[in-house]
Design an enzyme around this catalytic site. Structure first.
Site, PDB file in Angstrom:
ATOM      1  N   CYS A   1       0.835  -1.205   0.000  1.00 66.27           N
ATOM      2  CA  CYS A   1       0.000   0.000   0.000  1.00 66.27           C
ATOM      3  C   CYS A   1       0.874   1.261   0.000  1.00 66.27           C
ATOM      4  O   CYS A   1       1.508   1.530  -1.006  1.00 66.27           O
ATOM      5  CB  CYS A   1      -0.972  -0.066   1.166  1.00 66.27           C
ATOM      6  SG  CYS A   1      -2.444   0.906   0.860  1.00 66.27           S
TER       7      CYS A   1
ATOM      8  N   GLU B   1      -0.140  -8.334   4.833  1.00 61.87           N
ATOM      9  CA  GLU B   1       0.244  -8.550   6.235  1.00 61.87           C
ATOM     10  C   GLU B   1      -0.978  -8.763   7.128  1.00 61.87           C
ATOM     11  O   GLU B   1      -0.849  -9.270   8.238  1.00 61.87           O
ATOM     12  CB  GLU B   1       1.110  -7.377   6.742  1.00 61.87           C
ATOM     13  CG  GLU B   1       0.419  -6.029   6.918  1.00 61.87           C
ATOM     14  CD  GLU B   1       0.237  -5.235   5.623  1.00 61.87           C
ATOM     15  OE1 GLU B   1       0.434  -5.812   4.533  1.00 61.87           O
ATOM     16  OE2 GLU B   1      -0.115  -4.050   5.711  1.00 61.87           O
TER      17      GLU B   1
ATOM     18  N   HIS C   1      -3.097  -5.090   1.523  1.00 56.72           N
ATOM     19  CA  HIS C   1      -2.333  -5.340   2.758  1.00 56.72           C
ATOM     20  C   HIS C   1      -2.202  -6.833   3.052  1.00 56.72           C
ATOM     21  O   HIS C   1      -2.924  -7.353   3.901  1.00 56.72           O
ATOM     22  CB  HIS C   1      -3.043  -4.675   3.942  1.00 56.72           C
ATOM     23  CG  HIS C   1      -2.919  -3.191   3.964  1.00 56.72           C
ATOM     24  ND1 HIS C   1      -1.901  -2.536   4.616  1.00 56.72           N
ATOM     25  CD2 HIS C   1      -3.688  -2.237   3.399  1.00 56.72           C
ATOM     26  CE1 HIS C   1      -2.044  -1.232   4.462  1.00 56.72           C
ATOM     27  NE2 HIS C   1      -3.120  -1.021   3.721  1.00 56.72           N
TER      28      HIS C   1
HETATM   29  N1  GLN Z   1      -3.624   6.184   0.773  1.00 53.98           N
HETATM   30  C1  GLN Z   1      -2.347   5.958   1.409  1.00 53.98           C
HETATM   31  C2  GLN Z   1      -1.228   6.624   0.626  1.00 53.98           C
HETATM   32  O1  GLN Z   1      -1.363   6.858  -0.546  1.00 53.98           O
HETATM   33  C3  GLN Z   1      -2.043   4.485   1.504  1.00 53.98           C
HETATM   34  C4  GLN Z   1      -3.041   3.793   2.384  1.00 53.98           C
HETATM   35  C5  GLN Z   1      -2.517   2.571   3.049  1.00 53.98           C
HETATM   36  O2  GLN Z   1      -1.314   2.335   3.122  1.00 53.98           O
HETATM   37  N2  GLN Z   1      -3.426   1.801   3.609  1.00 53.98           N
HETATM   38  O3  GLN Z   1      -0.204   6.899   1.175  1.00 53.98           O
END
Ligand code: GLN
Length: 202
Positions: free
Chosen positions: A84, A186, A184
Site C-alpha cells: 500500500c 500482512e 495489505h
Molecule cells: N492512501 C495511502 C497513501 O497513498 C495508503 C493507504 C494505506 O497504506 N493503507 O499513502
C-alpha cells in the site's frame, strides 16, 4: 535470518508478525529488526515497507537520512516488499486520484506508475478474493488503496481489476527481488512474507 521492517509510520507491527508467522511456517529462525536508522539496513536480509501514509513515510525517511540508503539498498538487491503506502514509495511515477501530482519523496525503484487513493476515500475500502499468478487465491484487504496503472521494463503486473476511470488496473507488481501490493497482505496471508524470505534465502 534478519527481516527488517521500515518503522517510521504505518502498520509496522503487523509486518513484524507476518514475518514471524512466515518464518515459523518455513522453519526458518528469524529476528525482526525495526529499521529507523540507515546503519540497520546493513544488518537485514529482507525488508518490508508497511502501509500507512506514503507522504509521511517518505518525509520521515528523508528526515532520518534514510531515503538514499534505502534506495541504494533496494537497488543493490535487498529483497523488498512494499504494501500500500510502501508500494507507492517504491514506484517511479505517482499521482493522487484527486490532487494529481504530489511531488512526495519516493524511492523510485519499481518500474511502475501508481495512482494513490484510486478507489476513493476511507469508506470505499474493501476486501476481495484475488487470483494471483505465483500466489494462488489471496484474500486482499484494500484500505484507501493505490492502484498500479502501468508497468514497464522488468516489472510484471499481477491481479488485473476493472476500474471505472483507469480501465484495467493491477493489484500487485513483481520485479526481480521486489514485490509491491496495493493491498495489505500482512493482514490476511503469510504468502508474501514467505516468498520474501524464500527470495532472501536463495
Ligand atoms: N492512501 C495511502 C497513501 O497513498 C495508503 C493507504 C494505506 O497504506 N493503507 O499513502
Amino acid at each position: 535470518m534478519k527481516a527488517g521492517v521500515l518503522a517510521l509510520q504505518g502498520d509496522v507491527e503487523e509486518h513484524g508478525e507476518a514475518f514471524r508467522r512466515a518464518a515459523g511456517e518455513l522453519g526458518v529462525s528469524l529476528e525482526v529488526v525495526y529499521v529507523k536508522r540507515p546503519a540497520q539496513l546493513k544488518e537485514v536480509d529482507v525488508l518490508a515497507i508497511p502501509g500507512g501514509e506514503s507522504t509521511t513515510i517518505g518525509v520521515l525517511a528523508k528526515r532520518a537520512g534514510l531515503l538514499e540508503p534505502l534506495r541504494d539498498a533496494v537497488k543493490s538487491g535487498l529483497p523488498t516488499l512494499g504494501t500500500c503506502a510502501g508500494a507507492v514509495l517504491m514506484s517511479s511515477d505517482v499521482v493522487d486520484a484527486v490532487v494529481g501530482r504530489t511531488d512526495q519523496p519516493l524511492l523510485g525503484v519499481l518500474e511502475a506508475a501508481v495512482v494513490r487513493n484510486a478507489f476513493g476515500r476511507q469508506r470505499e475500502s474493501f476486501e476481495a478474493d484475488l487470483q494471483l499468478e505465483d500466489f494462488g487465491q489471496v484474500r486482499a484487504v484494500f484500505i484507501r488503496a493505490p492502484a498500479f496503472v502501468k508497468t514497464w521494463g522488468g516489472a510484471k503486473p499481477l491481479g488485473p481489476l476493472p476500474h471505472g476511470r483507469y480501465g484495467t488496473v493491477y493489484a500487485a507488481v513483481v520485479q526481480r527481488h521486489m514485490v509491491a501490493t496495493a493491498f495489505h497482505p500482512e493482514l490476511s496471508t503469510t504468502a508474501f512474507h514467505r516468498l520474501m524470505l524464500e527470495i532472501a534465502r536463495r
